[in-house]
Motif scaffolding. Sequence first.
Motif, PDB file in Angstrom:
ATOM      1  N   ARG A  52       0.832  -1.208   0.000  1.00  0.00           N
ATOM      2  CA  ARG A  52       0.000   0.000   0.000  1.00  0.00           C
ATOM      3  C   ARG A  52       0.865   1.257   0.000  1.00  0.00           C
ATOM      4  N   GLN A  75      -6.035  -6.868  -9.266  1.00  0.00           N
ATOM      5  CA  GLN A  75      -6.039  -5.578  -8.570  1.00  0.00           C
ATOM      6  C   GLN A  75      -5.543  -4.435  -9.452  1.00  0.00           C
ATOM      7  N   ARG A 108      -7.796  -1.224  -9.686  1.00  0.00           N
ATOM      8  CA  ARG A 108      -7.819  -0.450  -8.447  1.00  0.00           C
ATOM      9  C   ARG A 108      -6.526   0.333  -8.266  1.00  0.00           C
ATOM     10  N   GLY A 155      -6.374   3.171 -10.675  1.00  0.00           N
ATOM     11  CA  GLY A 155      -7.283   4.212 -10.204  1.00  0.00           C
ATOM     12  C   GLY A 155      -6.674   5.036  -9.089  1.00  0.00           C
ATOM     13  N   THR A 156      -5.982   4.383  -8.152  1.00  0.00           N
ATOM     14  CA  THR A 156      -5.340   5.099  -7.049  1.00  0.00           C
ATOM     15  C   THR A 156      -4.239   6.019  -7.559  1.00  0.00           C
ATOM     16  N   GLN A 201     -11.090   6.257  -8.794  1.00  0.00           N
ATOM     17  CA  GLN A 201     -11.136   5.133  -7.862  1.00  0.00           C
ATOM     18  C   GLN A 201     -12.249   4.151  -8.225  1.00  0.00           C
ATOM     19  N   GLY A 212     -11.669   2.233 -11.569  1.00  0.00           N
ATOM     20  CA  GLY A 212     -10.633   1.216 -11.429  1.00  0.00           C
ATOM     21  C   GLY A 212     -11.158  -0.049 -10.770  1.00  0.00           C
ATOM     22  N   ARG A 213     -11.973   0.095  -9.731  1.00  0.00           N
ATOM     23  CA  ARG A 213     -12.525  -1.068  -9.040  1.00  0.00           C
ATOM     24  C   ARG A 213     -13.517  -1.818  -9.929  1.00  0.00           C
ATOM     25  N   ASP A 236     -11.701  -3.952 -12.453  1.00  0.00           N
ATOM     26  CA  ASP A 236     -11.211  -5.207 -11.883  1.00  0.00           C
ATOM     27  C   ASP A 236     -12.297  -6.287 -11.874  1.00  0.00           C
ATOM     28  N   ARG A 237     -13.548  -5.873 -11.872  1.00  0.00           N
ATOM     29  CA  ARG A 237     -14.666  -6.819 -11.874  1.00  0.00           C
ATOM     30  C   ARG A 237     -15.134  -7.158 -13.289  1.00  0.00           C
ATOM     31  N   SER A 269      -7.146   0.638 -18.074  1.00  0.00           N
ATOM     32  CA  SER A 269      -7.222  -0.729 -17.559  1.00  0.00           C
ATOM     33  C   SER A 269      -7.226  -1.742 -18.700  1.00  0.00           C
TER      34      SER A 269
END
Length: 436
Positions: free
Chosen positions: A25, A146, A149, A152-153, A280, A283-284, A287-288, A339
């Motif tokens: 992190r 990941q 995500r 995105g961060t 954010q 990005g999540r 991932d899905r 992505s």
Amino acid sequence: MASSAAQQPSLHNAARPDTRDGPRRGTVLLLAVAVGLCVASNYYAQPLLGTIAGDLGMSSASASLIVTVAQVGYALGLVFLLPLGDLLERRRLVCGLTLATSISLALTAIAPSGALLLVGAALTGLLSVTAQILVPFAADLASPHQRGRIIGTVMTGLVLGMLLARTASGALAIVGGWRTIYVVAALAMLALTAALHRALPQFRGTAASSYPGLVRSTARLLVDEPVLRARAAIGMLAFACFSVLWTSLAFLLSGPGYGWSDGEIGLIGLFGAAGAIAAQLAGRLADRGLTTHTTLVGAVVLLASWGLLLLGAHSLVLLIAGIVLLDLAHQGVHITNQSLIYALRPDARGRITSAYMTCYFAGGAIGSALAGVVHARAGWAGVCALGAVLAVALCLVWAASSVQRARMRELRSVASAAFMGAGLLALIAVVLRLAA
């Protein structure tokens, strides 16, 4: 430096640069800060042009060249520096570029004349593309589940860097003059170089080509990769919409309807923080596996935002709502694009970024140019109509590329959809030129 190597393993295999658990992190947050600082270095001068011109005896036209040369430098960096990420050892390249950025910022801070200041601005613009090397580096370090995500961060840092650069430079100029921000930024980049060297693992690209071959192969990727073509066109149109808004918004707010001062107009940019939220979330969702849905929602919201912006000519609440929605949609589409393209060729992420971002910023430049012409001839209503046309073009490109993927997957006919947006932009420019 041996302690840093013990903390994180070196990564030499470009075919599988990710680790099982991905980067720590703290490493991700450091990358986000690094991207923000790199991109911010290209925006410090914008609110200070009048002060710089007065201090160095430059005309307003000469002072405006500070922004221009920075943009030219950035464009050259996209073409000629980004491919190096696929050829050289990545940590050493990044640290070398951030150290060079510190020097260019210091040069700007001590510039005794406008000419030397322009040299410093051009070098800083060239080197600020380090941010676009760090984003695919983050994708390399991430495990596949990941990656969205983490991108995105990191992109949140980029959005905040763009957003806060002007605010920070203005505040520090009040405290210690316009040179202060460049002194502080140079020291920050020097500290960042040390932090990145300590925290990042080693990773060498495995591109089997010389540097000239890499530059040539960047354009070839647009021919060989249908997804990259489609996403480059979508990104180009999304950033064109973004540029149309922010190029012409000051005209609306300074006009008779609002009559705001320069300082008040600058504050409206804080609503661009909505883009960090979208980075954010997108990005999540990526991932899905929901990239199709996020692109569709982003395209529709982008189109709807122009209706609110049109009504915002007489309503501050609706204007702000339109700005927030447009920034959310733009960043959501952009993160989704990244992505997808970073999953195409792990060995060519630097060149893929170069190809995509060159198209992306070309869209921004075209959008800005069209916005100026349209506003002069048709006012705010014309600007909103232009933005809506671009958003419709984005929807058409997305629909065409989706249909082609569903029917025949990797056919080259997707290229016609990918460049539909560019054709529409060119057509608008020709019509306006003929009507002038």
